[in-house]
Design a protein around this motif. Sequence first.
Motif, mmCIF file in Angstrom:
data_model
loop_
_atom_site.group_PDB
_atom_site.id
_atom_site.type_symbol
_atom_site.label_atom_id
_atom_site.label_comp_id
_atom_site.label_asym_id
_atom_site.label_seq_id
_atom_site.Cartn_x
_atom_site.Cartn_y
_atom_site.Cartn_z
ATOM 1 N N ARG A 89 0.854 -1.187 0.000
ATOM 2 C CA ARG A 89 0.000 0.000 0.000
ATOM 3 C C ARG A 89 0.892 1.239 0.000
ATOM 4 N N THR A 90 0.703 2.112 -0.976
ATOM 5 C CA THR A 90 1.486 3.337 -0.987
ATOM 6 C C THR A 90 0.935 4.305 0.059
ATOM 7 N N LYS A 91 1.725 5.291 0.390
ATOM 8 C CA LYS A 91 1.353 6.243 1.431
ATOM 9 C C LYS A 91 0.046 6.953 1.096
ATOM 10 N N ASP A 92 -0.675 7.294 2.162
ATOM 11 C CA ASP A 92 -1.957 7.973 2.032
ATOM 12 C C ASP A 92 -2.031 9.080 3.078
ATOM 13 N N ILE A 93 -3.129 9.793 3.073
ATOM 14 C CA ILE A 93 -3.222 10.980 3.918
ATOM 15 C C ILE A 93 -3.114 10.648 5.401
ATOM 16 N N ASN A 94 -3.613 9.471 5.815
ATOM 17 C CA ASN A 94 -3.537 9.098 7.226
ATOM 18 C C ASN A 94 -2.115 8.776 7.686
ATOM 19 N N ASP A 95 -1.187 8.614 6.732
ATOM 20 C CA ASP A 95 0.211 8.382 7.089
ATOM 21 C C ASP A 95 0.943 9.681 7.408
ATOM 22 N N VAL A 96 0.339 10.816 7.097
ATOM 23 C CA VAL A 96 0.967 12.114 7.339
ATOM 24 C C VAL A 96 0.176 12.937 8.349
ATOM 25 N N GLY A 133 2.352 15.321 1.450
ATOM 26 C CA GLY A 133 1.426 16.201 2.138
ATOM 27 C C GLY A 133 0.008 16.006 1.669
ATOM 28 N N GLY A 134 -0.910 16.429 2.518
ATOM 29 C CA GLY A 134 -2.313 16.297 2.167
ATOM 30 C C GLY A 134 -3.170 17.289 2.915
ATOM 31 N N VAL A 135 -4.409 17.418 2.442
ATOM 32 C CA VAL A 135 -5.358 18.319 3.062
ATOM 33 C C VAL A 135 -6.741 17.675 3.037
ATOM 34 N N ARG A 136 -7.445 17.815 4.140
ATOM 35 C CA ARG A 136 -8.841 17.396 4.187
ATOM 36 C C ARG A 136 -9.674 18.618 3.818
ATOM 37 N N LYS A 181 13.674 14.131 9.536
ATOM 38 C CA LYS A 181 12.292 14.236 9.095
ATOM 39 C C LYS A 181 11.607 15.327 9.902
ATOM 40 N N VAL A 182 10.893 16.216 9.185
ATOM 41 C CA VAL A 182 10.208 17.340 9.817
ATOM 42 C C VAL A 182 8.744 17.303 9.408
ATOM 43 N N HIS A 183 7.877 17.474 10.389
ATOM 44 C CA HIS A 183 6.440 17.479 10.133
ATOM 45 C C HIS A 183 5.869 18.871 10.355
ATOM 46 N N PHE A 184 5.004 19.293 9.418
ATOM 47 C CA PHE A 184 4.240 20.524 9.568
ATOM 48 C C PHE A 184 2.765 20.157 9.473
ATOM 49 N N GLY A 204 -6.839 15.381 14.465
ATOM 50 C CA GLY A 204 -7.134 16.787 14.687
ATOM 51 C C GLY A 204 -6.568 17.717 13.640
ATOM 52 N N GLU A 205 -5.653 17.234 12.780
ATOM 53 C CA GLU A 205 -5.075 18.088 11.745
ATOM 54 C C GLU A 205 -5.949 18.077 10.491
ATOM 55 N N ARG A 206 -6.031 19.230 9.866
ATOM 56 C CA ARG A 206 -6.733 19.326 8.586
ATOM 57 C C ARG A 206 -5.762 19.261 7.419
ATOM 58 N N TRP A 207 -4.534 19.693 7.661
ATOM 59 C CA TRP A 207 -3.501 19.591 6.635
ATOM 60 C C TRP A 207 -2.197 19.179 7.294
ATOM 61 N N GLY A 208 -1.318 18.606 6.519
ATOM 62 C CA GLY A 208 -0.034 18.187 7.043
ATOM 63 C C GLY A 208 0.963 17.914 5.940
ATOM 64 N N VAL A 209 2.246 18.105 6.254
ATOM 65 C CA VAL A 209 3.339 17.869 5.307
ATOM 66 C C VAL A 209 4.485 17.212 6.053
ATOM 67 N N ASP A 210 5.082 16.189 5.464
ATOM 68 C CA ASP A 210 6.292 15.549 5.974
ATOM 69 C C ASP A 210 7.427 15.798 4.989
ATOM 70 N N LEU A 211 8.515 16.359 5.484
ATOM 71 C CA LEU A 211 9.735 16.532 4.701
ATOM 72 C C LEU A 211 10.776 15.565 5.226
ATOM 73 N N ASN A 212 11.430 14.845 4.339
ATOM 74 C CA ASN A 212 12.409 13.846 4.755
ATOM 75 C C ASN A 212 13.659 13.968 3.904
ATOM 76 N N GLY A 213 14.815 13.970 4.561
ATOM 77 C CA GLY A 213 16.082 13.985 3.852
ATOM 78 C C GLY A 213 17.047 13.014 4.497
ATOM 79 N N ALA A 214 17.881 12.363 3.692
ATOM 80 C CA ALA A 214 18.831 11.388 4.224
ATOM 81 C C ALA A 214 20.065 11.345 3.344
ATOM 82 N N VAL A 215 21.200 11.011 3.956
ATOM 83 C CA VAL A 215 22.458 10.837 3.232
ATOM 84 C C VAL A 215 23.093 9.557 3.740
ATOM 85 N N GLY A 216 24.021 9.014 2.932
ATOM 86 C CA GLY A 216 24.686 7.788 3.326
ATOM 87 C C GLY A 216 26.030 7.629 2.652
#
Length: 783
Positions: free
Chosen positions: A199-206, A234-237, A777-780, A210-222
Amino acid sequence: MLGLSTRACALLLSVSVVSLATAPSYAQSAAPEAQAPQPAKPKPAKRKRAVVEPAPAALQARAQIGQPTYQSLDVITVAASKTEERAIDALAPVSVVTLEQIQGIQPNRLADVFRAVPGVSFQDRGDDPATAINIRGLQDFGRVAVVVDGARQNYQRTGHNANGSFFLDPELIGSIDVVRGPTANIYGSGAIGGVASFRTKDINDVLRPGERWGVDLNGAVGSNNGRGLGSVFGGVRVDPTVDVFGGAVYRTQGNYKDGAGTEIGNTGNEIAAGLLKLTVRPADGHEIKFGGVFQDYQYSIGQFNRGATTTAAPASAIAGSSVYDSDAKNYTGTLNWKYSKPDDMWFDWNISLYGNRTDNDQVKTYNNRISAGSGVCTIANPGNNISGCVGDRRGYLLDTIGFDVNNTSRFDLGDWRNAVTYGVDAFQDDVSTWDSRGNSNITTPSGTRTVSGGFVQLKNNYSSWLEVVSALRYDHYELASGATSASGERLSPKISVGVTPLQGFTPYVSYAEGYRAPSITETLISGGHATGGGPVLFNCPDGTSGLFCFLPNAALRPEVGKNKEVGVNLKYDSVFTAGDSFRGKFNLFRNDIDDYIDLVASTPERYTSIFMGFPISGTSSKYYQYQNTPHARIEGFEAETMYDAGQWFAGVSATVQHGKNTQTNIGLATVQPRKVTTSGGVRFLERKLTIAALWSAVAANTDIPVGYLPSTAYDLVNLYVTYQPTADITLSFSVDNVLNEYYRPYAIPSSASDGTTQNDAIWSSPGPGIVYKGGLKVHFGGA
């Protein structure tokens, strides 16, 4: 390195002691609500059906991304029976990989997230980012049904690689359900090995509660070598009836070095991907979801020479293969309509329509047979259908369209609670292969295949101690290419019976049959195998010539898997301390496969030829054809356990398999080696900091056909650290392959001519050495 068998016995014995010690204490304990017996009551005119709710801890896990704060076996799945149930309660070998687990280990490719899942392995090449999954020793040509958001992934390209793969970046995934064996035959045709449902990511994964909108930013190095990842989701209800969700991923890496310090050519790649979903709820109980996923993989497949190829002897040891720059694009479009209401006992439906395209265009950039590796063709050195010339092009295109419709009706008879699930499904593959100079259109022939079926399943529960699941599936297939065609049909039964004599202890038995239709390649492959610049040994019936001849087989019969299984589910809470939990699934299985399909060589015969002006002669097999072996058998043991005390957790999973062609008593090359994986960790600072480790001890599987190079025995140790200083910031650090071990996880076929392994296969098969990774990872979000 300690002997694997000793470690396996010790680890499994410790798990058995835990389970035996906990059983008596739970004989007198109160039953969890999911298993509590229901008191008798008068029949109402319309009774609300029970709804399986997620574990309370799971609802809080969104704020603790990356931390295993709840048991993954408690997660709801529909993979085994198309009805909602917790994985631990399913009378089937089901495993679940959650989003929190995926993010905690920072995977670079899909194989990384399955380390602790029993019965699952991968035959991936380092220079090909596609995934080739193996479940219980079965892989290739659809023996494992792979679905992404319900869409079948049937891509296949024949070469020095697995005959079946798919493209999916782990950063796109929201969760994974795995069913091992044909016990999930109602899920779709072909899955005699099992089902892997992504299952690919969906709005409930972000979005959090109580949130109406949300965004996850993710960065990684190796490290090893220049790995980088960036993603945004990101998504919005818009309102209670409309959700909009989307995301994008970019990943890159350079060529990695294996544990011996050797750089593996062309293991660098560049991946760009995105997804978009629109969910509408037009009426009470109805949900319609439109989804689209796009992925673009830029990579080079093939291996450079490891030295100058001046004579035949060193060429056998150091010659690589032609290199192709590859641009693989994968498109998946889905439309899903679900209807479900607690007070509606008769209708609980799911309708899915999908389309999937994999388009892989390749252009030759290097030729290992041309002097100095330039690959520039001249009159004196014109190339051939293997070495070819720089600029030669080939392409593989697969279009799959399909649908899946099913409904569940529920009713009670006395103390019996009953659910009847019934449905139909179908898909069509349209394969188109072209090659400007080589023989890819021979080894991966074009054609169409249509597979359809229907099923009915009855699930009966008596009181709280008996469950019976019985099903019957009908399958039909047709395939064609040119003047050759084939078809077939069959009914496949299934029955599972489980009892719960003591709370938390559920043994069960199961018998299930699965039916796999032959693929286009297996049935229709025809023509000469390219010589690669060597002599032409044989002329083929279709007018082509080469080292040997592929023969089609329109009379090829489908495979039928007949799986017998005995399992035990263990589920205990508050075992030693309040709030702790133990979950365990143990399975013994034997899968008897009638008409197993394998590539068979004819009896060697004498040939004569002219090569470089000189006559040559010898003996070799003239024909290779996919044929039915009367019977193959794969049997084994699997275990998956986890104890979670809150402040610390530990688990063990194990896989022990044996597989043979019972006519010859020769082992099957794709059977997985013995593996025991131990994982555990501790949580500090009010569970904001988690330190975890995973240790996989893997044996070499030497029971394989002559001419195969066995996989290596190895110990793979990984470390993971996750720190969440605030609810919206997550820091991750991990070390993969801490011991920097060299390992090849699967057996490799050898060359037919001199018994040595195909160099491009052996050089690309080792896994990477030690890898250091870090991420942020940062969540807004807001109301």
